[in-house]
Write an enzyme that holds these catalytic residues in place. Structure first.
Site, PDB file in Angstrom:
ATOM      1  N   SER A   1       0.927  -1.262  -0.068  1.00  0.00           N
ATOM      2  CA  SER A   1       0.014   0.155  -0.162  1.00  0.00           C
ATOM      3  C   SER A   1       0.814   1.202  -0.100  1.00  0.00           C
ATOM      4  O   SER A   1       1.957   1.354   0.554  1.00  0.00           O
ATOM      5  CB  SER A   1      -0.835   0.062   1.091  1.00  0.00           C
ATOM      6  OG  SER A   1      -1.396   1.410   1.433  1.00  0.00           O
TER       7      SER A   1
ATOM      8  N   LYS B   1       1.961  -3.462   6.965  1.00  0.00           N
ATOM      9  CA  LYS B   1       2.453  -3.474   5.574  1.00  0.00           C
ATOM     10  C   LYS B   1       4.125  -3.424   5.173  1.00  0.00           C
ATOM     11  O   LYS B   1       4.542  -3.910   4.716  1.00  0.00           O
ATOM     12  CB  LYS B   1       1.596  -2.646   4.721  1.00  0.00           C
ATOM     13  CG  LYS B   1       0.341  -2.711   4.509  1.00  0.00           C
ATOM     14  CD  LYS B   1       0.065  -3.912   3.650  1.00  0.00           C
ATOM     15  CE  LYS B   1      -1.511  -4.636   3.778  1.00  0.00           C
ATOM     16  NZ  LYS B   1      -1.549  -6.122   3.027  1.00  0.00           N
TER      17      LYS B   1
ATOM     18  N   TYR C   1      -1.731  -0.582  11.190  1.00  0.00           N
ATOM     19  CA  TYR C   1      -2.042  -1.095   9.928  1.00  0.00           C
ATOM     20  C   TYR C   1      -0.646  -0.753   8.816  1.00  0.00           C
ATOM     21  O   TYR C   1      -0.215  -1.834   8.211  1.00  0.00           O
ATOM     22  CB  TYR C   1      -3.057  -0.372   9.071  1.00  0.00           C
ATOM     23  CG  TYR C   1      -3.379  -0.761   7.674  1.00  0.00           C
ATOM     24  CD1 TYR C   1      -3.634  -2.397   7.310  1.00  0.00           C
ATOM     25  CD2 TYR C   1      -3.084   0.026   6.626  1.00  0.00           C
ATOM     26  CE1 TYR C   1      -3.849  -2.357   5.984  1.00  0.00           C
ATOM     27  CE2 TYR C   1      -3.331  -0.077   5.406  1.00  0.00           C
ATOM     28  CZ  TYR C   1      -3.653  -1.537   4.986  1.00  0.00           C
ATOM     29  OH  TYR C   1      -3.688  -1.894   3.592  1.00  0.00           O
TER      30      TYR C   1
HETATM   31  P1  NAD Z   1     -11.048  -6.566   1.587  1.00  0.00           P
HETATM   32  O1  NAD Z   1     -11.378  -6.606   3.204  1.00  0.00           O
HETATM   33  O2  NAD Z   1     -12.239  -6.623   0.652  1.00  0.00           O
HETATM   34  O3  NAD Z   1     -10.496  -7.920   1.106  1.00  0.00           O
HETATM   35  C1  NAD Z   1      -9.710  -8.930   2.239  1.00  0.00           C
HETATM   36  C2  NAD Z   1     -10.250 -10.217   1.940  1.00  0.00           C
HETATM   37  O4  NAD Z   1      -9.308 -11.062   2.943  1.00  0.00           O
HETATM   38  C3  NAD Z   1     -11.491 -10.055   2.704  1.00  0.00           C
HETATM   39  O5  NAD Z   1     -12.470 -11.059   1.719  1.00  0.00           O
HETATM   40  C4  NAD Z   1     -11.543 -11.105   4.098  1.00  0.00           C
HETATM   41  O6  NAD Z   1     -12.689 -11.723   4.132  1.00  0.00           O
HETATM   42  C5  NAD Z   1     -10.148 -11.707   3.708  1.00  0.00           C
HETATM   43  N1  NAD Z   1      -9.617 -12.109   5.094  1.00  0.00           N
HETATM   44  C6  NAD Z   1      -9.432 -11.178   6.094  1.00  0.00           C
HETATM   45  N2  NAD Z   1      -8.861 -12.031   7.003  1.00  0.00           N
HETATM   46  C7  NAD Z   1      -8.397 -13.144   6.543  1.00  0.00           C
HETATM   47  C8  NAD Z   1      -7.844 -14.337   7.155  1.00  0.00           C
HETATM   48  N3  NAD Z   1      -7.444 -14.277   8.445  1.00  0.00           N
HETATM   49  N4  NAD Z   1      -7.989 -15.495   6.526  1.00  0.00           N
HETATM   50  C9  NAD Z   1      -8.519 -15.425   5.194  1.00  0.00           C
HETATM   51  N5  NAD Z   1      -9.200 -14.524   4.641  1.00  0.00           N
HETATM   52  C10 NAD Z   1      -9.081 -13.493   5.319  1.00  0.00           C
HETATM   53  O7  NAD Z   1      -9.770  -5.648   1.244  1.00  0.00           O
HETATM   54  P2  NAD Z   1      -9.397  -5.133  -0.009  1.00  0.00           P
HETATM   55  O8  NAD Z   1      -9.803  -3.774  -0.293  1.00  0.00           O
HETATM   56  O9  NAD Z   1      -9.720  -6.025  -1.164  1.00  0.00           O
HETATM   57  O10 NAD Z   1      -7.796  -5.325   0.326  1.00  0.00           O
HETATM   58  C11 NAD Z   1      -7.069  -6.360  -0.149  1.00  0.00           C
HETATM   59  C12 NAD Z   1      -5.701  -6.249   0.225  1.00  0.00           C
HETATM   60  O11 NAD Z   1      -5.222  -4.830  -0.417  1.00  0.00           O
HETATM   61  C13 NAD Z   1      -5.411  -6.169   1.494  1.00  0.00           C
HETATM   62  O12 NAD Z   1      -3.943  -6.485   1.717  1.00  0.00           O
HETATM   63  C14 NAD Z   1      -5.308  -4.567   1.834  1.00  0.00           C
HETATM   64  O13 NAD Z   1      -4.567  -4.302   2.937  1.00  0.00           O
HETATM   65  C15 NAD Z   1      -4.596  -4.072   0.469  1.00  0.00           C
HETATM   66  N6  NAD Z   1      -4.686  -2.888   0.135  1.00  0.00           N
HETATM   67  C16 NAD Z   1      -5.944  -2.240   0.069  1.00  0.00           C
HETATM   68  C17 NAD Z   1      -6.308  -0.832  -0.082  1.00  0.00           C
HETATM   69  C18 NAD Z   1      -7.525  -0.420  -0.253  1.00  0.00           C
HETATM   70  O14 NAD Z   1      -7.814   0.818  -0.251  1.00  0.00           O
HETATM   71  N7  NAD Z   1      -8.812  -1.239  -0.489  1.00  0.00           N
HETATM   72  C19 NAD Z   1      -5.229  -0.034  -0.410  1.00  0.00           C
HETATM   73  C20 NAD Z   1      -3.951  -0.559  -0.325  1.00  0.00           C
HETATM   74  C21 NAD Z   1      -3.720  -1.999  -0.040  1.00  0.00           C
END
Ligand code: NAD
Ligand code: UDP
Length: 336
Positions: free
Chosen positions: A126, A154, A150
């Protein structure tokens, strides 16, 4: 032979769009998700979009036994690791949970990959690892830091991956630093669907558009930006998903890791995003200026040149498409 990719967190927002993009690019894919932040019907929706059965393992990425079973059952050629907790504000109250899921989850996955002889990993990082960027647009070489637990997780994951990859010539890692993903799939069947309070800008604006909140609280009107509100680099989630396909393909073709920003290189202010969403909805959405959010920064915009040079990646969709697709998804779900 078709390569099978394991998507941890593949039922989530970015994971589900990446699943569709990987399938369209000819990859096979298997999802591992505990559905702690995903709707139960996401796999059904993915089947409608892709026209094929979707293989899902329900469970926790920290579960070593489950990981071993998944690697034994499928010939996993690569992993894209999305599964994580991602709400920065919540992480301040629950740091241990964030460290456990995000850091322990990665370590469990790396052990399972090593045991199974799988050495290709794409990791969801991120722009948060830049902390408060000193140079804009921010290049991958900028110093790293964190402003909350958080962000700490990362950064810790990036550093763990560096150490482990340095010791293991069989492991190649792509670190993708996402900027601000917004929007939804063109089918309006999958999109960003927060399970509880919307922390991010566009999900909150969507709630205002649905009439569930009276007005957007704009966190600060006195930032040193063109209109006084915070500026971010918003990227359409379908562009972001395509970036994963390009990254994975390069990883597989070269066997070399890379770290890239996935953003557009263009910044939009909070008021500009509100105006774009208002255009999508067809009426002006109300806002009030509220105090700054603790830990916020004025402006974060990606330098997207390394992703362009290395992967041939360029974001194609603009903010109007982001907001229109978000609204199509959100209003469809609300009317069901
Ligand atoms: P999201 O919460 O929609 O997706 C994460 C998924 O992981 C969910 O479906 C959740 O059910 C699953 N999950 C959580 N804990 C778990 C566990 N212990 N075991 C198995 N599954 C688990 O989030 P997203 O926005 O799709 O983000 C995906 C990745 O991208 C994450 O690593 C997040 O940190 C990173 N990210 C997101 C953003 C953003 O703004 N959305 C920005 C930068 C980085
Ligand atoms: N923001 C806002 N009101 C909200 C949510 C966010 O004004 O209800 C602002 C926030 O201060 C920042 C921008 O919108 O300038 C993007 O915030 P978000 O939380 O979506 O992303 P991040 O800050 O993590 O980049």
């Amino acid at each position: 032979m078709t390569l099978t990719v394991l998507l941890t967190g593949g039922a989530g927002y970015i994971g589900s769009h990446t699943f569709v993009a990987l399938r369209a690019a000819g990859y096979d894919a298997v999802i591992l998700d505990d559905f702690s932040n995903a709707r139960q019907d996401v796999p059904d929706r993915l089947e409608v979009i892709t026209g094929a059965p979707v293989r899902v393992h329900r469970g926790d990425v920290r579960d070593a036994g489950l990981l071993a079973r998944i690697f034994a059952e499928h010939r996993i050629g690569a992993v894209v690791h999305f599964a994580a907790l991602k709400a920065a504000g919540e992480s301040v109250r629950r740091p241990l949970d964030y460290i456990d899921v995000n850091v322990t989850g990665l370590v469990a996955l790396l052990k399972a990959m090593r045991a199974a002889g799988c050495g290709r990993l794409v990791f969801s990082s991120s722009a948060t690892v830049y902390g408060t960027p000193e140079v804009l647009p921010v290049p991958e070489t900028a110093p790293r830091g964190y402003a909350n637990p958080y962000g700490f997780t990362k950064l810790a994951c990036e550093q763990i991956l560096e150490q482990v990859a340095a010791a293991d010539p069989g492991l190649a890692v792509a670190v993708l630093r996402y900027f601000n993903p917004v929007g939804a799939h063109a089918s309006a069947l999958i999109g960003e669907d927060p399970q509880d309070f919307p922390n991010n800008l566009v999900p909150y604006i969507a709630e205002v558009a649905l009439g569930r909140r009276p007005a957007l609280n704009v966190f600060g009107g006195d930032w040193p930006t063109r209109d006084g509100t915070g500026v971010r680099d918003y990227i359409h989630v379908e562009d972001l998903a395509r970036g994963h396909v390009l990254s994975l393909t390069r990883l597989l073709e070269t066997g070399e890791g890379h770290t890239v920003n996935l953003g557009t290189g263009r910044g939009y202010s909070v008021l500009e995003m509100l105006a774009a969403y208002s255009r999508a909805v067809g009426r002006e959405l109300p806002h009030v200026i509220a105090p700054r959010r603790p830990g916020d920064v004025a402006e974060v915009v990606a330098d997207p040149s390394r992703a362009a040079a290395l992967l041939g990646f360029r974001a194609e969709k603009g903010v109007d498409e982001m907001c229109a697709s978000s609204w199509a998804f959100v209003s469809r779900r609300a009317n069901r």
